[in-house]
Write a protein that holds these residues in place. Sequence first.
Motif, PDB file in Angstrom:
ATOM      1  N   ILE A  71      11.466  -4.109   4.000  1.00  0.00           N
ATOM      2  CA  ILE A  71      10.453  -3.111   4.339  1.00  0.00           C
ATOM      3  C   ILE A  71       9.996  -2.480   3.037  1.00  0.00           C
ATOM      4  O   ILE A  71      10.816  -2.032   2.238  1.00  0.00           O
ATOM      5  N   VAL A  72       8.710  -2.487   2.809  1.00  0.00           N
ATOM      6  CA  VAL A  72       8.156  -1.906   1.589  1.00  0.00           C
ATOM      7  C   VAL A  72       7.027  -0.972   1.990  1.00  0.00           C
ATOM      8  O   VAL A  72       6.232  -1.297   2.859  1.00  0.00           O
ATOM      9  N   LYS A  73       7.003   0.205   1.372  1.00  0.00           N
ATOM     10  CA  LYS A  73       5.855   1.087   1.574  1.00  0.00           C
ATOM     11  C   LYS A  73       5.075   1.142   0.266  1.00  0.00           C
ATOM     12  O   LYS A  73       5.665   1.204  -0.804  1.00  0.00           O
ATOM     13  N   LEU A  74       3.767   1.111   0.372  1.00  0.00           N
ATOM     14  CA  LEU A  74       2.934   1.185  -0.818  1.00  0.00           C
ATOM     15  C   LEU A  74       1.943   2.324  -0.653  1.00  0.00           C
ATOM     16  O   LEU A  74       1.451   2.560   0.448  1.00  0.00           O
ATOM     17  N   GLN A  75       1.680   3.013  -1.743  1.00  0.00           N
ATOM     18  CA  GLN A  75       0.590   3.993  -1.740  1.00  0.00           C
ATOM     19  C   GLN A  75      -0.540   3.391  -2.549  1.00  0.00           C
ATOM     20  O   GLN A  75      -0.374   3.113  -3.732  1.00  0.00           O
ATOM     21  N   LEU A  76      -1.681   3.195  -1.902  1.00  0.00           N
ATOM     22  CA  LEU A  76      -2.781   2.490  -2.550  1.00  0.00           C
ATOM     23  C   LEU A  76      -4.096   3.191  -2.248  1.00  0.00           C
ATOM     24  O   LEU A  76      -4.222   3.862  -1.229  1.00  0.00           O
ATOM     25  N   PRO A  77      -5.096   2.996  -3.123  1.00  0.00           N
ATOM     26  CA  PRO A  77      -6.427   3.528  -2.818  1.00  0.00           C
ATOM     27  C   PRO A  77      -7.050   2.708  -1.684  1.00  0.00           C
ATOM     28  O   PRO A  77      -7.092   1.485  -1.765  1.00  0.00           O
ATOM     29  N   PRO A 116       0.555  -2.396  -8.217  1.00  0.00           N
ATOM     30  CA  PRO A 116       1.923  -2.658  -7.763  1.00  0.00           C
ATOM     31  C   PRO A 116       2.030  -3.716  -6.664  1.00  0.00           C
ATOM     32  O   PRO A 116       3.123  -4.137  -6.340  1.00  0.00           O
ATOM     33  N   ALA A 147       5.521  -6.076  -6.029  1.00  0.00           N
ATOM     34  CA  ALA A 147       6.254  -5.493  -4.907  1.00  0.00           C
ATOM     35  C   ALA A 147       6.411  -6.491  -3.772  1.00  0.00           C
ATOM     36  O   ALA A 147       7.448  -6.551  -3.122  1.00  0.00           O
ATOM     37  N   ILE A 200      -6.025   8.093  -0.695  1.00  0.00           N
ATOM     38  CA  ILE A 200      -4.841   7.253  -0.836  1.00  0.00           C
ATOM     39  C   ILE A 200      -4.291   7.030   0.573  1.00  0.00           C
ATOM     40  O   ILE A 200      -4.031   7.991   1.290  1.00  0.00           O
ATOM     41  N   GLU A 244       2.911   0.600   5.425  1.00  0.00           N
ATOM     42  CA  GLU A 244       4.270   0.082   5.595  1.00  0.00           C
ATOM     43  C   GLU A 244       4.176  -1.394   5.918  1.00  0.00           C
ATOM     44  O   GLU A 244       3.496  -1.786   6.856  1.00  0.00           O
TER      45      GLU A 244
END
Lengths: 342, 141
Positions: free
Chosen positions: B8-14, B23, B27, B53, B57
């Motif tokens: 499980i990966v969470k990313l914060q992206l525009p 990333p 990632a 932003i 998930e």
Amino acid sequence: MTWLELSVEVDHEAVEAVSELLARYGYNGGVVVEPAWTPGDEGPEFTYDPARPSILRTYLPLNATTEETRQRIEQALWHLGQVRPIGPLQARTIAEEDWANAWKQFYHVLRVGERTVVVPSWLEHEPRPGDVVLHLDPGMAFGTGLHPTTQLCLRLLERYARPGLRALDLGTGSGILAIAAAKLGASPVLALDNDPVAVQVAAENIARNGVSQMVRALEGSLGAGSRMGHWLSGDFGEQDDRRGTQEEGRAALPSAEQRDDARLREPRSMPRFHLIAANLIARVLIILADDLAVALEPGGVLISSGIINTREDEVQAAFATAGLRQIERLVEGEWVALVHTR
Amino acid sequence: MAKKLVGIVKLQLPAGKATPAPPVGPALGQYGINIMGFVKEYNEKSASQAGSIVPVEITIFSDRSFTVRLLTPPAADLLRKAAGAQKGSGTPNRTSAGQITRAQLRQIAQQKMPDMNALDIEGAEKIIAGTARSMGIKIVE
């Protein structure tokens, strides 16, 4: 290109604050959070585990100012560390090759539809009689056959691609759909993409599959699409007059408007297609609706995909306005593929 | 056999502007996901929120299929907006970046509740208050 990966372990409550800090400095404002989780008893269930720390990462392109930025982040983390416990800032250098190819080890022979088989170029495969085998190295381009939008198109191509059809694959990516169309008999096939990287990858895949006689990959799009940046870039959807549509080596089929004029003067000068595959996204399909309709031979088949279910109505409306008539619709998860004719 | 969850990966992206560059690439590449597949799906789902932003998930399964779920905006963003602050304090233990009221805190906690590991609204408020403290944002009655 080389990057500096910065990572730090923080507790559950500090995740947001540290993310905010990393986003201020990280490339493209991007932050990765790897939360701690526990698998459920069966299947894909899971629960987050707030008692264990999360790992946060961000990335800096390696250049003259990288070290200064790293020190600034370290300092800011020290201050945050006075409020909440925060682990030390770890740094490691990574090269683009490290991650660009990492997924390859998980990419296997894949059966799609009734007889299409996608075989990664680095694997061997013994085909069954009647199989349509696509040898593919998608590189950094879209189209591995794994994504539902691609699979929907492959299933529809099995049904609609036939010998003797002139075909267009718009937004070809890895070239997967153009190659499938050619192997199902369509010829000639034009594979267009706005992204030069994709065009190069597609050309390699076309040669790998021995269909160079039938398929041609070129940089370009249909009328309105050729004035549009690639959908991945920030200038997506903006008109860009600096970029001529007639540059050398770029294929720019005329827009609907230009083509109507041209048709009056020279009725048979413009190519039209019996079969068009457009695995794009809803917004681009809407912009291109008129151009797609004009590029389609009367009685021809347009396969459109990449449509998220929440935007299907808008695509349907745009296609109807462009004079296209729906003949089939396939759904997989949240994704819809449509077949139209005119 | 049920699909097994492998990451499980969470990313914060525009929103609408993800690219295969970091990333996203590093990632997700390590989990064997086709990066362009994710980029296309994220940009399409977040396009309507362009300019913000939008965290996401990603759950990754043993057959390398994945699901993409958009999350609520980061608490830090909501706190900054509520406090009218440009950014968090770089030295939260010393200087303040602004303040918000209890009512504002509750509102943010309610908005973030669906994505939080909090049992109830009080628990969510406590976590958001912790974030505010680390940003140097004070909570006033």
